[in-house]
Design a protein around this motif. Structure first.
Motif, PDB file in Angstrom:
ATOM      1  N   ALA A  89      -5.311  17.520 -21.648  1.00 26.19           N
ATOM      2  CA  ALA A  89      -6.485  16.650 -21.751  1.00 26.19           C
ATOM      3  C   ALA A  89      -6.264  15.268 -21.143  1.00 26.19           C
ATOM      4  O   ALA A  89      -7.126  14.783 -20.410  1.00 26.19           O
ATOM      5  CB  ALA A  89      -6.926  16.546 -23.204  1.00 26.19           C
ATOM      6  N   PRO A  90      -5.122  14.593 -21.393  1.00 26.56           N
ATOM      7  CA  PRO A  90      -4.968  13.259 -20.794  1.00 26.56           C
ATOM      8  C   PRO A  90      -5.034  13.294 -19.273  1.00 26.56           C
ATOM      9  O   PRO A  90      -5.632  12.399 -18.653  1.00 26.56           O
ATOM     10  CB  PRO A  90      -3.583  12.803 -21.272  1.00 26.56           C
ATOM     11  CG  PRO A  90      -3.271  13.657 -22.442  1.00 26.56           C
ATOM     12  CD  PRO A  90      -4.006  14.934 -22.276  1.00 26.56           C
ATOM     13  N   VAL A  91      -4.440  14.317 -18.670  1.00 21.62           N
ATOM     14  CA  VAL A  91      -4.466  14.412 -17.205  1.00 21.62           C
ATOM     15  C   VAL A  91      -5.902  14.542 -16.724  1.00 21.62           C
ATOM     16  O   VAL A  91      -6.366  13.784 -15.852  1.00 21.62           O
ATOM     17  CB  VAL A  91      -3.615  15.615 -16.731  1.00 21.62           C
ATOM     18  CG1 VAL A  91      -3.787  15.830 -15.238  1.00 21.62           C
ATOM     19  CG2 VAL A  91      -2.155  15.411 -17.065  1.00 21.62           C
ATOM     20  N   ASN A  92      -6.635  15.491 -17.279  1.00 16.91           N
ATOM     21  CA  ASN A  92      -8.022  15.669 -16.845  1.00 16.91           C
ATOM     22  C   ASN A  92      -8.845  14.418 -17.110  1.00 16.91           C
ATOM     23  O   ASN A  92      -9.695  14.038 -16.299  1.00 16.91           O
ATOM     24  CB  ASN A  92      -8.649  16.872 -17.546  1.00 16.91           C
ATOM     25  CG  ASN A  92      -8.407  18.160 -16.768  1.00 16.91           C
ATOM     26  OD1 ASN A  92      -7.755  18.140 -15.725  1.00 16.91           O
ATOM     27  ND2 ASN A  92      -8.903  19.259 -17.274  1.00 16.91           N
ATOM     28  N   ALA A  93      -8.592  13.760 -18.253  1.00 19.62           N
ATOM     29  CA  ALA A  93      -9.379  12.571 -18.586  1.00 19.62           C
ATOM     30  C   ALA A  93      -9.132  11.479 -17.549  1.00 19.62           C
ATOM     31  O   ALA A  93     -10.069  10.851 -17.045  1.00 19.62           O
ATOM     32  CB  ALA A  93      -9.013  12.082 -19.982  1.00 19.62           C
ATOM     33  N   VAL A 118       4.150  10.660  -6.283  1.00 22.07           N
ATOM     34  CA  VAL A 118       5.330  11.130  -7.021  1.00 22.07           C
ATOM     35  C   VAL A 118       5.047  11.165  -8.524  1.00 22.07           C
ATOM     36  O   VAL A 118       5.164  12.217  -9.172  1.00 22.07           O
ATOM     37  CB  VAL A 118       6.547  10.237  -6.714  1.00 22.07           C
ATOM     38  CG1 VAL A 118       7.717  10.633  -7.595  1.00 22.07           C
ATOM     39  CG2 VAL A 118       6.922  10.340  -5.254  1.00 22.07           C
ATOM     40  N   ALA A 119       4.602  10.037  -9.074  1.00 18.37           N
ATOM     41  CA  ALA A 119       4.362  10.008 -10.518  1.00 18.37           C
ATOM     42  C   ALA A 119       3.240  10.969 -10.888  1.00 18.37           C
ATOM     43  O   ALA A 119       3.334  11.707 -11.879  1.00 18.37           O
ATOM     44  CB  ALA A 119       4.009   8.589 -10.952  1.00 18.37           C
ATOM     45  N   PHE A 127       0.842  -1.205   0.000  1.00 15.97           N
ATOM     46  CA  PHE A 127       0.000   0.000   0.000  1.00 15.97           C
ATOM     47  C   PHE A 127       0.875   1.252   0.000  1.00 15.97           C
ATOM     48  O   PHE A 127       0.617   2.224  -0.720  1.00 15.97           O
ATOM     49  CB  PHE A 127      -0.921  -0.008   1.230  1.00 15.97           C
ATOM     50  CG  PHE A 127      -2.206   0.755   1.031  1.00 15.97           C
ATOM     51  CD1 PHE A 127      -3.401   0.071   0.875  1.00 15.97           C
ATOM     52  CD2 PHE A 127      -2.241   2.135   1.000  1.00 15.97           C
ATOM     53  CE1 PHE A 127      -4.593   0.758   0.684  1.00 15.97           C
ATOM     54  CE2 PHE A 127      -3.429   2.827   0.805  1.00 15.97           C
ATOM     55  CZ  PHE A 127      -4.603   2.139   0.644  1.00 15.97           C
ATOM     56  N   GLY A 128       1.943   1.210   0.806  1.00 12.67           N
ATOM     57  CA  GLY A 128       2.852   2.353   0.857  1.00 12.67           C
ATOM     58  C   GLY A 128       3.486   2.624  -0.493  1.00 12.67           C
ATOM     59  O   GLY A 128       3.554   3.787  -0.942  1.00 12.67           O
ATOM     60  N   ILE A 129       3.906   1.560  -1.168  1.00  9.73           N
ATOM     61  CA  ILE A 129       4.520   1.757  -2.487  1.00  9.73           C
ATOM     62  C   ILE A 129       3.496   2.346  -3.451  1.00  9.73           C
ATOM     63  O   ILE A 129       3.784   3.270  -4.215  1.00  9.73           O
ATOM     64  CB  ILE A 129       5.079   0.417  -3.014  1.00  9.73           C
ATOM     65  CG1 ILE A 129       6.265  -0.006  -2.154  1.00  9.73           C
ATOM     66  CG2 ILE A 129       5.488   0.524  -4.481  1.00  9.73           C
ATOM     67  CD1 ILE A 129       6.808  -1.369  -2.482  1.00  9.73           C
ATOM     68  N   TYR A 130       2.269   1.836  -3.377  1.00  8.94           N
ATOM     69  CA  TYR A 130       1.205   2.349  -4.246  1.00  8.94           C
ATOM     70  C   TYR A 130       0.995   3.848  -4.029  1.00  8.94           C
ATOM     71  O   TYR A 130       0.968   4.652  -4.970  1.00  8.94           O
ATOM     72  CB  TYR A 130      -0.073   1.556  -3.968  1.00  8.94           C
ATOM     73  CG  TYR A 130      -1.346   2.166  -4.503  1.00  8.94           C
ATOM     74  CD1 TYR A 130      -1.614   2.182  -5.868  1.00  8.94           C
ATOM     75  CD2 TYR A 130      -2.298   2.724  -3.636  1.00  8.94           C
ATOM     76  CE1 TYR A 130      -2.780   2.729  -6.360  1.00  8.94           C
ATOM     77  CE2 TYR A 130      -3.465   3.274  -4.113  1.00  8.94           C
ATOM     78  CZ  TYR A 130      -3.704   3.276  -5.473  1.00  8.94           C
ATOM     79  OH  TYR A 130      -4.865   3.822  -5.951  1.00  8.94           O
TER      80      TYR A 130
END
Ligand code: HEM
Ligand SMILES: [Cu+2]
Lengths: 106, 654
Positions: free
Chosen positions: B341-345, A94-95, A85-88
Motif C-alpha cells: 500500500a505505501p508504494v502504490n500510495a 535506485v531507491a 539533477f543527475g543525483i536526483y
C-alpha cells in the motif's frame, strides 16, 4: 568570441593527452576488477554488491574529472544544476527500484 | 537443398497473402525509386544535398519525411486491428498476427513516428528561433538522424524477414524472453529501439548545448520563445531518461542473445525488474513527446491570438516541475503487480501532482486566448481542438492514477482511450499544428487552408468517434490486446462505430497528404518570410531560410523579439543592418550515413545470432569513429559576395 557564430575546431594540441589515457586505463581496470569480483571470487552476495557499487561510484568520479571536464567551463551553474539533477534521477531509480521490488507482497 | 529451403522459409515470413503483397510492393517501390533516381540522374544530388548534409533544416525535413512514412505504416497497422475488431468473430487477423500488429503499431507510433517528427520540427525551428546558424554539433545531429533511420528500417524489416515482435511495445518479461518467444521478433525490437535510442540521446545533448550556448546576443533564457524552452526541458528529460532504457534493453539483449538471466526467474532474475526499468524511461518518454507540443501550441496560440503568451514565467516553471515529477511516477503503469500500500500510495500521489502544472498550462493558454484577436488558420484550429480533447485525456489520467480504481481500469479499453486522447489530441494534433505552422519556413510556400481545414475536421471528428466510445467499453470490461470479443458480450455495434472512426482518421490523414501534394504544385508562395505575422525570430528571415540562416546575427532585447523589431520599424526606429562578414559553416560528411549502415548490419547480425555478420558491423562503426577523429577540415567559409547574392535573390538587399 561569440558562441553562436560557428567556429573552427582548434587544431593545436596541448601535448600528450595524459589525463584521458590514465582515465581510460583506470576505467578499464575498475570494470574488469568488478567483473572479477562478481565472477571470479565467491564472496557473500551483499559484500559483492557493496564492493561493486563502491567501484561504480569511484568510476563515475573518474569520468567526471578525466573526460567530462567538470572543473572547466564558463558557467559553473550549468554544471551544478546538471549534477544535482543527475543525483536526483539516480536516487529516484535506485531507491525507488529497491523500495518497489523489496516491498513486494508475499 | 532441403536445408536451404528450410532456412529460406524461416528467414522470409511466409503463409500470409498480405505479407506476399507487402513483399511485392517493397520490391516494386525499391525498383521504382532506383529507376526514377537513375533516369533523372539524381543520385549525385541526393547524395550531396541530402544524405551527407549537416544542415539542421535539411535534417529536420528528412526526419519529417521519414516520420510521415512511419505514421502511415503505424496507421495501416491501426486500421488492420480495427478491421479485425469491426465485427465479433472476424478472421481477418489471427491472434498471433494481431499481437504482432499491436506491438509494431505501438512501437512505431511512439519511437519511429512521434519522436522523430518532434525531432524534425525542433531541428527546423529551434536554431532559427534563438538566432543561431546551426546546432552546436551539426555532425552529431546527422549521426542522430541516421541512427534513427537505421533503427526504423531494421524494425520494419521484421514484418517480411524473420517475423515481427509480439510482446507489446512494452516487451514485458518473461513473455519477451527466449523461452516463451524463441523467434527473432523480440531481437528486432531490442536492437532497432536501441540503435535509434542512441540517436535520441545524442539529440538531447545536442539541443541542450545549442540552447544554452548559442542564443543570439541579448536573448537571456527568460527571453527565449516558449517552444525553445520546451525543447530545453525535453532535452534534459531525454538525457536522464534514455540511459535507463539503454541499460534495460542491453540487459534484455544479454538475456536473449547471450543466455543471461536478468529478467528470468531461473538463476535469480526478476521479470518485474524489466517493467520497472522500462517505465522508468517510459513515463518520462510520454513527456518527451508532450512538452514539445506544449511549446508548439504556446507559439501558435500567441501568434494567432495576436497577444504575448499569458504567464510566461509560470509556463516555464510548470515545465520544470513536470520534468522533476515525471521521474517519480513510473509505478502507475504497474499498480496491479502486487505492490504494498505505501508504494502504490506514493506513486498515486506523485501522479496526481503532475496534473497540477499541466492544468496550470491549460489555463495559461485559455488566458492567452482571452480578448485576443483570434485568427482561425489551420494551425490554430489544431491548437484550439487540442485544449478540450487533451483535457479529457488528462482527466481520465487522474482517474487512472487512483491505485485502487486502477484495478478496474487497468489493461482495459479505458486505458487505450486515455493514452490515445493524450497521444493523438496532444502529440499528433501538435505535430500537425507545427507542420502547418512551419511549413512555409521549410519550403517557401503555404499549405492550402481550405484542404487543411477539411483534413482537420475529418480527423478531429473521427478521432472522437473512434476513442470516446472506447472509454465506455473499457468500463464495461473490454480488455485490451485481444483479437476478438464474442458477440454475446454485446459490444459488437460499438466496436463497429469505433472502426468507422478509425477509418475516418485514415481519410483525414489522406486528405492531409493530398494537401501536401496539391500545395507543392499550387500553394501560395511565401514572399515575405512572415506569412502569419509571427512574433519570433524564425519569421524575420526569408522562407526558405538560407544555408547560414541569418546573414547577420540579430540582437535581442525583449521577448517576442521579431514582434518588437516590427514595432520599432513602424515607429521608424529601425536599426541599420550590420555589415556582412564571411560565415563559417560545417562541411557535409558521408560518415554519419556510412556509420549507420554499419550499425544496421551489426543490428541485423545480432537479431539472427549471426556473429560473423554482427562483429564486422561493429568494427565498421568503430572504424567510422576513428576516421572522423582524423578529419581536421570540417568547415568552409561563405564569402561576403555569396551572402550578398543570396540575400539579394531573397529580396533582402537592394
Ligand atoms: C488512426 C489512429 C489510431 C488508431 C485507430 C489506433 C488504434 C489502436 C488500437 C486498436 C490499439 C490496440 C488496442 C488493443 O487491442 O490492445 C492501439 C494500441 C496502441 N496505440 Fe494506437 N491507434 C492510433 C494512433 C496511435 C498513435 C498516434 C499513437 C502514438 C503516438 C498510438 C500508440 C499506441 C500504443 C503505444 C498502443 C499500445 C500497443 C501495445 O498494446 O503494446 N496509437 N492503437
Ligand atoms: Cu506514466
Amino acid at each position: 568570441m561569440q558562441e553562436n557564430e560557428n567556429q573552427p575546431i582548434r587544431q593545436e594540441h596541448a601535448g600528450f593527452p595524459w589525463k584521458q589515457v590514465i582515465g581510460l586505463l583506470l576505467s578499464l581496470a575498475l570494470t574488469f576488477l568488478a567483473l572479477w569480483i562478481a565472477v571470479g571470487l565467491s564472496l557473500p552476495v551483499n559484500v559483492t554488491i557493496a564492493i561493486i557499487v563502491a567501484l561504480a561510484i569511484f568510476q563515475a568520479f573518474i569520468q567526471l574529472f578525466m573526460f567530462m571536464h567538470v572543473t572547466e567551463g564558463t558557467e559553473p551553474v550549468h554544471q551544478l544544476i546538471s549534477i544535482l539533477f543527475g543525483i536526483y534521477v539516480a536516487f529516484a531509480v535506485v531507491a525507488g527500484t529497491i523500495w518497489i521490488l523489496y516491498a513486494q507482497m508475499g | 537443398m532441403n536445408s536451404i529451403t528450410n532456412f529460406l522459409s524461416h528467414f522470409f515470413v511466409t503463409g500470409d497473402p498480405m505479407i506476399y503483397g507487402a513483399d511485392v510492393s517493397i520490391v516494386l517501390v525499391t525498383l521504382a525509386i532506383f529507376f526514377v533516381l537513375t533516369y533523372f540522374k539524381k543520385w549525385k544530388w541526393l547524395w550531396q544535398e541530402w544524405l551527407t548534409t549537416t544542415d539542421h533544416k535539411k535534417i529536420g525535413i528528412m526526419y519529417i519525411i521519414a516520420a510521415l512514412l512511419m505514421f502511415f505504416r503505424g496507421g495501416v497497422d491501426a486500421l488492420m486491428m480495427r478491421t479485425q475488431l469491426a465485427l465479433p468473430g472476424m478472421t481477418f487477423l489471427n491472434s498471433d498476427h494481431y499481437n504482432q500488429v499491436f506491438t509494431t503499431h505501438g512501437t512505431i507510433m511512439i519511437i519511429f513516428a512521434a519522436m522523430p517528427f518532434i525531432f524534425g520540427l525542433m531541428n527546423i525551428a529551434v536554431p532559427l528561433q534563438i538566432g543561431a546558424r546551426d546546432v552546436a554539433f551539426p555532425f552529431l545531429n546527422a549521426v542522430s538522424f541516421w541512427l534513427f533511420f537505421a533503427g526504423a528500417m531494421l524494425f520494419n524489416l521484421s514484418f517480411v524477414i524473420g517475423g515481427s515482435p509480439d510482446a507489446g511495445w512494452s516487451a514485458y518479461a518473461p513473455y519477451a524472453g527466449t523461452e516463451l518467444n524463441p523467434g527473432v521478433g523480440e531481437n528486432y525490437y531490442l536492437l532497432a529501439v536501441q540503435i535509434s535510442g542512441i540517436g535520441s540521446l545524442a539529440t538531447g545533448i545536442n539541443f541542450l548545448v545549442t540552447i544554452l550556448k548559442m542564443r543570439a546576443p541579448g536573448m537571456t533564457l527568460f527571453k527565449m520563445p516558449m517552444f525553445s524552452w520546451s525543447i530545453l526541458i525535453t532535452s534534459v528529460i531525454m538525457i536522464f531518461a534514455f540511459p535507463a532504457f539503454t541499460v534495460a534493453l542491453a540487459l534484455m539483449t544479454v538475456d536473449r542473445i547471450f543466455g543471461g538471466h536478468f529478467f528470468t526467474i531461473a538463476s535469480g532474475g526478476s521479470p518485474m525488474l524489466w517493467a520497472n526499468l522500462f517505465w522508468f524511461w517510459g513515463h518520462p518518454e510520454v513527456y518527451i513527446v508532450l512538452l514539445p507540443v506544449f511549446g508548439i501550441f504556446s507559439e501558435v496560440i500567441a501568434t494567432f491570438a495576436h497577444k504575448t503568451l499569458f504567464g510566461y514565467a509560470i509556463m516555464v516553471w510548470s515545465m520544470v516541475a513536470i520534468s522533476l515529477l515525471s521521474f517519480i511516477t513510473w509505478l502507475h503503469h504497474f499498480f496491479t503487480m502486487g505492490n504494498t500500500a505505501p508504494v502504490n500510495a506514493f506513486f498515486s500521489i506523485s501522479t496526481m501532482l503532475i496534473a497540477i502544472p499541466t492544468g496550470v498550462k491549460i489555463f495559461n493558454w485559455l488566458f492567452t486566448l482571452n480578448k485576443g484577436r483570434i485568427h482561425f488558420t489551420t494551425p490554430m484550429l489544431w491548437a484550439l481542438a487540442f485544449i478540450p480533447n487533451f483535457t479529457i485525456g488528462g482527466v481520465t489520467g487522474v482517474m487512472l492514477a487512483m491505485a485502487p480504481a486502477d484495478y478496474q481500469y487497468h489493461n482495459s479499453a479505458f486505458l487505450v482511450a486515455h493514452f490515445h486522447s493524450t497521444l493523438i489530441a496532444g502529440t499528433v494534433f501538435g505535430i500537425f499544428c507545427g507542420l502547418h505552422y512551419w511549413w512555409p519556413k521549410m519550403f517557401g510556400y503555404l499549405l492550402d487552408e481550405k484542404r487543411g481545414k477539411w483534413a482537420f475536421w475529418v480527423f478531429m471528428i473521427s478521432f472522437n468517434i473512434c476513442f470516446m466510445p472506447m472509454y465506455f467499453l473499457g468500463l464495461m470490461g473490454q480488455t485490451r490486446r485481444m483479437y476478438t470479443y464474442p458477440a454475446g458480450l454485446g459490444w459488437g455495434p460499438v466496436n463497429f462505430v469505433i472502426t468507422i472512426g478509425a477509418f475516418g482518421m485514415g481519410v483525414g490523414f489522406v486528405i492531409m497528404a493530398y494537401n501536401i501534394i496539391w500545395s507543392a504544385l499550387h500553394g501560395k508562395r511565401d514572399t515575405t518570410g512572415d506569412p502569419w505575422d509571427g512574433r519570433t525570430l524564425e519569421w524575420s528571415i526569408p522562407s526558405p531560410a538560407a544555408e547560414y540562416n541569418f546573414a547577420t546575427i540579430p540582437t535581442v532585447s525583449t521577448r517576442d523579439a521579431f514582434e518588437a523589431m516590427k514595432e520599432d520599424k513602424r515607429a521608424g526606429k529601425e536599426k541599420a543592418p550590420a555589415a556582412y562578414k564571411p560565415i563559417h559553416m560545417p562541411n557535409n560528411s558521408a560518415i554519419p550515413v556510412v556509420m549507420s549502415a554499419f550499425m544496421f548490419i551489426a543490428g541485423f547480425g545480432f537479431v539472427f545470432w549471426w556473429f560473423w555478420m554482427a562483429i564486422p558491423g561493429v568494427i565498421g562503426v568503430i572504424g567510422c569513429m576513428i576516421a572522423r577523429s582524423f578529419v581536421y577540415n570540417d568547415a568552409h567559409l561563405i564569402p561576403v559576395e555569396e551572402i550578398e547574392r543570396t540575400e539579394r535573390a531573397a529580396g533582402r538587399l537592394s
